[in-house]
Scaffold this motif. Sequence first.
Motif, short mmCIF file in Angstrom:
data_model
loop_
_atom_site.label_atom_id
_atom_site.label_comp_id
_atom_site.label_asym_id
_atom_site.label_seq_id
_atom_site.Cartn_x
_atom_site.Cartn_y
_atom_site.Cartn_z
N ILE A 1 0.85 -1.19 0.00
CA ILE A 1 0.00 0.00 0.00
C ILE A 1 0.89 1.24 0.00
CG2 ILE A 1 -1.74 1.32 1.28
CD1 ILE A 1 -2.64 -1.38 2.49
N SER A 2 0.49 2.22 -0.81
CA SER A 2 1.21 3.49 -0.83
C SER A 2 0.39 4.57 -0.14
CB SER A 2 1.49 3.93 -2.27
OG SER A 2 2.48 3.12 -2.84
N LEU A 3 1.06 5.33 0.70
CA LEU A 3 0.48 6.52 1.30
C LEU A 3 0.95 7.69 0.45
CD1 LEU A 3 -1.07 7.79 3.72
CD2 LEU A 3 1.15 8.01 4.85
N ALA A 4 0.02 8.50 0.01
CA ALA A 4 0.36 9.62 -0.86
C ALA A 4 -0.49 10.83 -0.46
CB ALA A 4 0.11 9.26 -2.32
N TYR A 5 -0.17 11.97 -1.07
CA TYR A 5 -0.99 13.15 -0.81
C TYR A 5 -1.21 13.93 -2.09
CZ TYR A 5 3.26 16.08 -0.69
OH TYR A 5 4.42 16.72 -1.00
N LEU A 6 -2.40 14.51 -2.17
CA LEU A 6 -2.76 15.37 -3.29
C LEU A 6 -2.29 16.77 -2.93
CD1 LEU A 6 -5.04 13.02 -3.02
CD2 LEU A 6 -6.13 14.34 -4.81
N ASP A 7 -1.40 17.33 -3.72
CA ASP A 7 -0.82 18.62 -3.43
C ASP A 7 -1.82 19.73 -3.79
OD1 ASP A 7 0.75 20.85 -3.05
OD2 ASP A 7 2.39 20.17 -4.32
N ILE A 8 -2.22 20.50 -2.78
CA ILE A 8 -3.13 21.61 -3.01
C ILE A 8 -2.47 22.95 -2.68
CG2 ILE A 8 -5.26 20.28 -2.76
CD1 ILE A 8 -5.45 21.39 0.14
N ASP A 9 -1.13 22.97 -2.73
CA ASP A 9 -0.36 24.18 -2.47
C ASP A 9 -0.80 24.82 -1.15
OD1 ASP A 9 1.63 26.01 -3.06
OD2 ASP A 9 0.27 27.36 -4.13
N SER A 10 -0.76 24.01 -0.11
CA SER A 10 -1.22 24.42 1.21
C SER A 10 -0.24 23.90 2.25
CB SER A 10 -2.61 23.83 1.44
OG SER A 10 -3.04 24.00 2.76
N ASP A 11 -0.47 24.27 3.50
CA ASP A 11 0.37 23.75 4.57
C ASP A 11 -0.25 22.50 5.20
OD1 ASP A 11 -1.71 24.90 5.91
OD2 ASP A 11 -0.49 26.07 7.29
N SER A 12 -1.06 21.81 4.41
CA SER A 12 -1.66 20.56 4.88
C SER A 12 -1.36 19.44 3.88
CB SER A 12 -3.17 20.73 5.06
OG SER A 12 -3.78 21.00 3.81
N TYR A 13 -1.59 18.23 4.33
CA TYR A 13 -1.45 17.05 3.47
C TYR A 13 -2.85 16.47 3.26
CZ TYR A 13 3.49 17.03 4.92
OH TYR A 13 4.80 17.35 5.17
N VAL A 14 -3.25 16.27 2.01
CA VAL A 14 -4.50 15.58 1.71
C VAL A 14 -4.10 14.14 1.40
CG1 VAL A 14 -6.54 15.44 0.24
CG2 VAL A 14 -5.58 17.69 0.83
N LEU A 15 -4.19 13.29 2.44
CA LEU A 15 -3.70 11.92 2.37
C LEU A 15 -4.68 10.98 1.68
CD1 LEU A 15 -2.32 11.50 6.01
CD2 LEU A 15 -1.03 12.12 3.94
N ILE A 16 -4.11 10.05 0.90
CA ILE A 16 -4.86 8.96 0.31
C ILE A 16 -4.04 7.68 0.46
CG2 ILE A 16 -6.14 10.36 -1.38
CD1 ILE A 16 -4.06 9.44 -3.50
N THR A 17 -4.72 6.55 0.40
CA THR A 17 -4.03 5.26 0.36
C THR A 17 -4.44 4.58 -0.93
OG1 THR A 17 -5.83 4.28 1.65
CG2 THR A 17 -3.86 4.94 2.86
#
Length: 167
Positions: A127-143
């Motif tokens: 399984i890969s943990l990844a994030y959608l980059d929204i040019d923010s100081d947060s991580y939008v995590l997905i698996t």
Amino acid sequence: MNALMLLVQKLSCDVEEHVFSEVSLAIEKPESYFEKFKERLDERGIDSPIDQLAWISLVDALLDHDLAFELDWKESGLYICDVVDELLDRKKMAYISWGDFEDEEFDELPTSQCLNEISGKLKEVGISLAYLDIDSDSYVLITVPSSDIDDIKKMAQEAGYSIQDSF
């Protein structure tokens, strides 16, 4: 089908129709999308349709259906493990034992380091943990299955956006 819509297929699990509908509206009728989701967009500081509206619509639709989780840049430790558990459970992916991470030392690591440690643990079970980059100081995590991560990153790039699996 364009790369963004292919991403919708890959990431939206059992709610593809809902996510497709929202992203399509953002692409085809940005003003209508903006009016419909004005409150949601206002929380992001978006007060008019922007060029990245389709990407934000994908992110927010995934968040609404618990297929993604937006994590502050300064979270750490077992809270992140709990978030990942929820993402894995939502997609009926492997159960992970976080016993190795239950010490105080892990809980005090910076967010990016915690995410890298968790990502390494997930890779052991495909399984890969990844994030959608929204040019923010947060991580939008997905698996996602590790076998899909390169294609998903490539689709995001082709659509003009970024999905990363290194923190």
